[in-house]
Scaffold this motif. Structure first.
Motif, PDB file in Angstrom:
ATOM      1  N   PHE A  97       0.841  -1.204   0.000  1.00  0.00           N
ATOM      2  CA  PHE A  97       0.000   0.000   0.000  1.00  0.00           C
ATOM      3  C   PHE A  97       0.869   1.243   0.000  1.00  0.00           C
ATOM      4  CE2 PHE A  97      -3.017  -2.991   2.109  1.00  0.00           C
ATOM      5  CZ  PHE A  97      -3.923  -3.014   1.069  1.00  0.00           C
ATOM      6  N   PHE A  98       0.415   2.308  -0.610  1.00  0.00           N
ATOM      7  CA  PHE A  98       1.117   3.600  -0.699  1.00  0.00           C
ATOM      8  C   PHE A  98       2.476   3.433  -1.371  1.00  0.00           C
ATOM      9  CE2 PHE A  98      -1.448   3.544   3.207  1.00  0.00           C
ATOM     10  CZ  PHE A  98      -2.393   4.471   2.841  1.00  0.00           C
ATOM     11  N   ASN A  99       2.594   2.412  -2.256  1.00  0.00           N
ATOM     12  CA  ASN A  99       3.828   2.176  -3.008  1.00  0.00           C
ATOM     13  C   ASN A  99       5.054   2.056  -2.124  1.00  0.00           C
ATOM     14  OD1 ASN A  99       2.425   2.265  -5.439  1.00  0.00           O
ATOM     15  ND2 ASN A  99       2.440   4.509  -5.347  1.00  0.00           N
ATOM     16  N   GLY A 100       4.886   1.615  -0.913  1.00  0.00           N
ATOM     17  CA  GLY A 100       6.040   1.417  -0.043  1.00  0.00           C
ATOM     18  C   GLY A 100       6.586   2.693   0.566  1.00  0.00           C
ATOM     19  N   ASP A 101       5.872   3.798   0.402  1.00  0.00           N
ATOM     20  CA  ASP A 101       6.305   5.032   1.068  1.00  0.00           C
ATOM     21  C   ASP A 101       6.245   4.852   2.579  1.00  0.00           C
ATOM     22  OD1 ASP A 101       6.585   6.121  -1.329  1.00  0.00           O
ATOM     23  OD2 ASP A 101       4.765   7.355  -1.285  1.00  0.00           O
ATOM     24  N   GLY A 102       6.976   5.690   3.277  1.00  0.00           N
ATOM     25  CA  GLY A 102       6.934   5.554   4.725  1.00  0.00           C
ATOM     26  C   GLY A 102       7.631   6.706   5.399  1.00  0.00           C
ATOM     27  N   PHE A 103       7.967   6.496   6.641  1.00  0.00           N
ATOM     28  CA  PHE A 103       8.618   7.548   7.424  1.00  0.00           C
ATOM     29  C   PHE A 103       9.624   6.887   8.351  1.00  0.00           C
ATOM     30  CE2 PHE A 103       4.839   6.014   9.477  1.00  0.00           C
ATOM     31  CZ  PHE A 103       5.242   5.785  10.783  1.00  0.00           C
ATOM     32  N   PRO A 104      10.685   7.620   8.719  1.00  0.00           N
ATOM     33  CA  PRO A 104      11.670   7.028   9.621  1.00  0.00           C
ATOM     34  C   PRO A 104      11.224   7.106  11.078  1.00  0.00           C
ATOM     35  CG  PRO A 104      12.366   9.211   8.913  1.00  0.00           C
ATOM     36  CD  PRO A 104      11.021   8.967   8.290  1.00  0.00           C
ATOM     37  N   VAL A 105      11.516   6.039  11.822  1.00  0.00           N
ATOM     38  CA  VAL A 105      11.323   6.067  13.276  1.00  0.00           C
ATOM     39  C   VAL A 105      12.698   5.850  13.868  1.00  0.00           C
ATOM     40  CG1 VAL A 105      10.343   4.898  15.258  1.00  0.00           C
ATOM     41  CG2 VAL A 105       8.983   5.190  13.188  1.00  0.00           C
ATOM     42  N   GLY A 106      13.292   6.906  14.415  1.00  0.00           N
ATOM     43  CA  GLY A 106      14.681   6.797  14.834  1.00  0.00           C
ATOM     44  C   GLY A 106      15.496   6.451  13.602  1.00  0.00           C
ATOM     45  N   SER A 107      16.208   5.326  13.692  1.00  0.00           N
ATOM     46  CA  SER A 107      17.010   4.937  12.546  1.00  0.00           C
ATOM     47  C   SER A 107      16.284   3.915  11.681  1.00  0.00           C
ATOM     48  CB  SER A 107      18.331   4.363  13.030  1.00  0.00           C
ATOM     49  OG  SER A 107      18.046   3.367  13.991  1.00  0.00           O
ATOM     50  N   ALA A 108      15.114   3.430  12.155  1.00  0.00           N
ATOM     51  CA  ALA A 108      14.395   2.416  11.383  1.00  0.00           C
ATOM     52  C   ALA A 108      13.429   3.093  10.428  1.00  0.00           C
ATOM     53  CB  ALA A 108      13.641   1.481  12.310  1.00  0.00           C
ATOM     54  N   PHE A 109      13.075   2.358   9.362  1.00  0.00           N
ATOM     55  CA  PHE A 109      12.141   2.905   8.398  1.00  0.00           C
ATOM     56  C   PHE A 109      10.824   2.144   8.505  1.00  0.00           C
ATOM     57  CE2 PHE A 109      10.160   2.756   4.196  1.00  0.00           C
ATOM     58  CZ  PHE A 109      10.032   4.118   3.953  1.00  0.00           C
ATOM     59  N   VAL A 110       9.743   2.865   8.660  1.00  0.00           N
ATOM     60  CA  VAL A 110       8.429   2.238   8.749  1.00  0.00           C
ATOM     61  C   VAL A 110       7.608   2.682   7.548  1.00  0.00           C
ATOM     62  CG1 VAL A 110       6.325   1.995  10.091  1.00  0.00           C
ATOM     63  CG2 VAL A 110       8.508   2.271  11.248  1.00  0.00           C
ATOM     64  N   SER A 111       7.204   1.714   6.726  1.00  0.00           N
ATOM     65  CA  SER A 111       6.391   2.100   5.571  1.00  0.00           C
ATOM     66  C   SER A 111       4.947   2.289   6.025  1.00  0.00           C
ATOM     67  CB  SER A 111       6.464   1.030   4.480  1.00  0.00           C
ATOM     68  OG  SER A 111       5.722  -0.091   4.875  1.00  0.00           O
ATOM     69  N   TYR A 112       4.190   3.008   5.219  1.00  0.00           N
ATOM     70  CA  TYR A 112       2.778   3.198   5.575  1.00  0.00           C
ATOM     71  C   TYR A 112       2.034   1.868   5.550  1.00  0.00           C
ATOM     72  CZ  TYR A 112       3.489   8.194   5.317  1.00  0.00           C
ATOM     73  OH  TYR A 112       3.940   9.466   5.562  1.00  0.00           O
ATOM     74  N   HIS A 113       2.520   0.960   4.710  1.00  0.00           N
ATOM     75  CA  HIS A 113       1.911  -0.367   4.680  1.00  0.00           C
ATOM     76  C   HIS A 113       2.074  -1.048   6.042  1.00  0.00           C
ATOM     77  CE1 HIS A 113       0.657  -4.105   2.552  1.00  0.00           C
ATOM     78  NE2 HIS A 113       1.237  -4.632   3.600  1.00  0.00           N
ATOM     79  N   ASP A 114       3.301  -0.951   6.583  1.00  0.00           N
ATOM     80  CA  ASP A 114       3.542  -1.528   7.913  1.00  0.00           C
ATOM     81  C   ASP A 114       2.625  -0.881   8.946  1.00  0.00           C
ATOM     82  OD1 ASP A 114       5.486  -2.890   6.662  1.00  0.00           O
ATOM     83  OD2 ASP A 114       7.164  -1.735   7.501  1.00  0.00           O
ATOM     84  N   LEU A 115       2.543   0.428   8.858  1.00  0.00           N
ATOM     85  CA  LEU A 115       1.714   1.155   9.819  1.00  0.00           C
ATOM     86  C   LEU A 115       0.269   0.677   9.711  1.00  0.00           C
ATOM     87  CD1 LEU A 115       1.877   3.439  11.887  1.00  0.00           C
ATOM     88  CD2 LEU A 115       1.073   4.981  10.094  1.00  0.00           C
TER      89      LEU A 115
END
Lengths: 667, 236
Positions: free
Chosen positions: A126-144
């Protein structure tokens, strides 16, 4: 270091959230209807394909595709499954419900293969794998979205089961279904609803988990099956514990990927983590209480007399010999394969037919037999026995840790074992070697060569007949009677002082041994064996066909073996029938899943004028209650299979009158 | 009040598999009356209740509830239509709380709030234990919970099976007072009881079932006088 840890934690939690969605659907269905849906994973897989069809192929907007899949198609599928297959299963023995849901699994996989033939189907998160960083980790909107879905599902289920009347009624079903009906609730509506919700949750989980393994019939199904471990962690009834189990499982997997040093053996361990988790959850499960006050007698088929068995056996061998010399070599080989698969089915006869235990992984034992024979690399027939012995030892080892388990949990532990063997042993170098296949020499008996197809077919049918005799002898023996008694009433057997555990361990060993023997023969037939032949998913059609053909009789095993051999042949000859093979077995299993005696018993009774009229209740003299009861269990027609404890009125003289009335066709 | 009976059984046969238990039962419960159904062990009393409540289908004969033929009705449909059945044993859901049990009673067609109201005012002990699991209540309290459903849902006919089973005499007395109170309100009641005295005290008619047949009907006093004779045989 810390940032890597954070990344793996996020990854684990996200997978865990996906598992949680799937497992909560499973728990909801099981706790309301007492049917453990083995096909839950296949529902998820099928719905993920449908979602792909709608959103990628037909290019519908994402929200609409989601709504149609999770909100419409999946509930309808659940409703259909409940309506057609499950409605009358809530009081059925565990083995029956399991086989029917395995039928659903096979059916849905077949449907997926038929509707969406294999080709590459890339799926974007979902959302083409876009996301946002959490600290040093990357969380995609799909994960969210996955995590949010899990939280929303948890909250919604909690609210449903606590605050709404229909939710409370769903919980009440578990306590006492009959009483709930007297209160005025519609039980069929409740179970339909729980199947619809369970199926919708499976669909949601399938769609959310698709980017992990992409769209694939088996991998996606297996991924969702991993979540069964979480459901078992929650004892199949507690939703909070199921969620905790799901998150733990996700984290374990993620940390294993991150922190286990890369080596061949450990990579197997990594893949096997859901299976290990399932095993652990099963072993930590509290001891199940023996069932009491519940007698589920199942009228078995008549055991043939020794003379009749000998005549049929000789006839079978003679007939096969004639055919073997007449038919073309490749047909003869197929016939041999049919008999070898028949031996595998025979291994299920004592285990499932007599003992009532379900093994979801019988081909694993076949594989062990085949490996041993291949590794011994000698034409001596003793290798066959060695293969059988090795499989038997492994069978005992499976049964040992699972000693405390009953029914469903025991069946699930065979599932866990099958997955473990798949990942840890069959993929490893020491089993099938580097490229996953081994050469097997043909057997040679002293003074006989078996390198022609005809001779090997005759060998197969001889071994099949001998094993069949053995199974029948077992049925007639004291041990056979103990098995039947244990299936019908474990508590009754325990109070008689029988050692249930030892009986069961021997039974598993015996069954695995027969399967191992078949494995050796199978290797010799093809002159090579490979790991893919013995995967878990191959065991499921085997189990289904065994039950459909008749798992309580030797003839059933023969029919089942031949059918299992013929299905791929038929599918090969007629391209269009590709996925139809699975579809066919699934449908058959659904129809016949309720009758454990299967097709074979229908054949026995085929030209006999109403064999059911043979009621051997003592006629003139008043019968004591137990005599009438046992006569009923043994002699009722198969169609009336579950003979529960028949209340017998204590009136002196009246049983005879009642029997007379029944003779006159009153009932 | 109409004159047709609330419950009428005409030549009802019923069987478990091949064993027939009821061999042609004829029974009539007039509207607004309390009928006690007595009989020895194994006479078919509970079977009769199962047939009336729709849990067991009669193999032949007719069951009429309020003048309607109900042989083929499902138990839940009958329950929603105003039949309240309290089966033998503890007829509560042990893993639900008292309140949740009462919530389910609302399937009988009354608002849940009304059920709580009636139950907690008639049985204050249930109110004190409203958030306790029903399985943790004492036997008497569980039976009160079951009776609360009958009280709150205002059924057309109440079927009660073995109310006294395993309970102290004092509690049995209290429960039968509830039955009497319901009868006062005009609820028709069919009470099945193996121990006759308690049931006959509240009943205005009684029937005796022996070997799957009704062998006697009449006023409670007549039946009480003949009971030994009827139980031990010699009846027509």
């Amino acid at each position: 270091m810390l940032s890597a840890f954070l990344t793996f934690t996020v990854l684990g939690l996200v997978t865990g959230a996906g598992y949680a969605v799937a497992a909560s659907g499973l728990v909801l269905t099981y706790s309301t209807t007492r049917v453990f849906n083995v096909g839950h994973g296949a529902v998820a897989m099928l719905m993920a394909f449908l979602y792909w069809e709608l959103s990628v192929h037909l290019e519908l907007p994402v929200w609409l595709a989601l709504l149609l899949t999770v909100g419409v198609a999946a509930p309808v599928l659940g409703w259909l499954a409940e309506r057609v297959m499950m409605r009358h299963l809530s009081d059925a023995p565990v083995s029956t419900t399991l086989v029917v849901t395995v039928g659903l699994l096979v059916l849905l996989i077949g449907a997926a293969q038929a509707i969406w033939p294999p080709t590459a189907r890339p799926v974007q998160p979902f959302f083409n794998g876009d996301g946002f960083p959490v600290g040093s980790a990357f969380v995609s909107y799909h994960d969210l979205m996955t995590v949010i879905a899990a939280v929303v599902v948890a909250a919604a289920l909690y609210a449903l089961l606590t605050f709404t009347r229909i939710g409370i009624a769903m919980r009440a079903t578990v306590d006492n279904r009959g009483l709930l009906q007297l209160y005025g609730a519609r039980p069929s509506l409740l179970s339909t609803l729980s199947w619809a919700i369970g199926s919708a949750l499976a669909a949601l989980a399938g769609i959310l988990l698709t980017p992990v393994v992409q769209l694939s019939y088996f991998d996606l199904t297996l991924l969702v099956i991993s979540s069964y471990a979480a459901a078992v962690f929650g004892r199949l009834k507690s939703l909070p514990w199921t969620f905790i189990g799901a998150l733990l499982l996700g984290l374990c997997q993620s940390y294993a990927v991150g922190y286990l040093p890369p080596s061949e053996l450990l990579s197997g361990v990594r893949a096997a983590i859901p299976a290990l988790f399932l095993f652990a959850a099963l072993l930590l499960a509290p001891q199940a209480q023996l069932r009491i006050g519940q007698i589920k007698g199942i009228a078995g088929v008549r055991v043939p007399s020794v003379r009749k068995a000998l005549i049929s056996g000789a006839g079978l061998i003679a007939g096969t010999a004639v055919l073997a010399f007449v038919m073309a070599p490749q047909h003869t080989d197929r016939m041999a394969l049919g008999f070898i698969l028949g031996i595998v089915m025979l291994s299920l006869v004592p285990l499932t037919g007599y003992g009532g235990y379900v093994s979801l992984t019988q081909f694993t034992f076949v594989g062990i037999g085949a490996i041993v024979v291949a590794r011994l690399d000698s034409p001596s027939p003793l290798t066959l026995l060695a293969g059988a012995a090795a499989a038997a030892v492994v069978g005992v080892l499976v049964a040992l840790p699972a000693l405390r388990l009953q029914g469903l949990y025991l069946a699930l532990s065979t599932l866990a074992f099958g997955l473990l063997m798949d990942k840890l042993v069959f993929q490893a170098d020491f089993a099938f070697g580097f490229n996953g296949s081994l050469e097997v020499p043909r057997l040679a008996l002293p003074g006989l060569t078996l390198d022609t197809p005809a001779s090997y077919a005759i060998l197969s049918v001889v071994v099949f007949t001998l094993v069949g005799f053995g199974v029948l002898a077992l049925r007639r023996s004291r041990y056979g009677r103990i098995l039947l008694a244990m299936r019908d009433s474990p508590a009754g057997c325990a109070t008689l002082g029988l050692n249930l555990r030892w009986t069961r361990v021997r039974l598993f060993g015996l069954s695995a041994g027969i399967a191992g023997l078949a494995g050796g023969l199978l290797g010799g037939l093809n002159q090579s064996v490979s790991a893919t032949e013995f995967q878990l998913f191959n065991s499921l059609p085997l189990l289904l066909l065994a039950v459909v053909a008749g798992v309580t009789s030797v003839s059933g095993a023969a029919i089942g073996g031949m059918t299992l051999m013929l299905l791929p042949v038929v599918a090969g000859e007629f391209e269009a029938l590709g996925g139809l093979m699975f579809l066919l077995i699934g449908v058959a299993a659904l129809g016949l899943g309720r009758d454990p005696n299967g097709v074979a018993s229908r054949l026995f009774t085929l030209g006999r004028w109403r064999p059911s009229a043979k009621v051997t209740v003592p006629f003139r003299r008043p019968a004591p209650a137990y005599a009438t009861g046992t006569a009923a269990v043994r002699d009722v027609p198969v169609s009336e299979a579950p003979v529960s404890s028949v209340p017998v009125s204590a009136t002196p003289g009246s049983p005879a009158a009642e029997v007379r009335a029944s003779r006159e066709g009153k009932w | 009040m109409r004159n047709d009976p609330i419950l009428e059984l005409l030549d009802v046969h019923a069987a478990y598999g091949r064993i027939e238990v009821l061999h042609g039962v004829d029974l009539t419960v007039p509207r607004g009356s309390v009928m006690a159904l007595l009989g020895p062990n194994g006479a078919g009393k509970s079977t009769l209740l199962k047939v009336v409540s729709g849990q067991l289908r009669a193999t032949s004969g007719h069951v009429h509830l309020g003048g309607t033929h109900v042989n083929d009705a499902s138990p839940d449909a009958l329950a929603r239509a105003g039949l309240c059945t309290i089966p033998e044993g503890r007829s509560v859901f042990p893993n639900l709380t008292v309140t949740e049990n009462l919530r389910l009673a609302a399937y009988g067609g009354v608002p849940a709030a009304h059920v709580y109201d009636v139950a907690f005012s008639r049985f204050p002990r249930l109110g004190e234990r409203s958030n306790q699991l029903a399985g943790s209540l004492s036997g008497g309290e569980q039976q009160m919970l079951a009776m609360a459903r009958a009280l709150a849902t205002n059924p057309a006919l109440l079927l009660v099976d073995e109310l006294s089973m395993g309970l102290a005499p004092l509690i049995v007395k209290e429960l039968y007072e509830v039955v009497a109170a319901l009868a006062e309100e005009g609820v028709s009641v069919l009470v099945v009881e193996q121990f006759a005295d308690a049931a006959l005290a509240v009943a205005d008619r009684a029937a005796v079932l022996v070997h799957g047949k009704v062998v006697a009907t009449g006023g409670p006093d007549e039946i009480a006088a003949d009971l030994t004779h009827l139980y031990l045989g010699g009846a027509p």
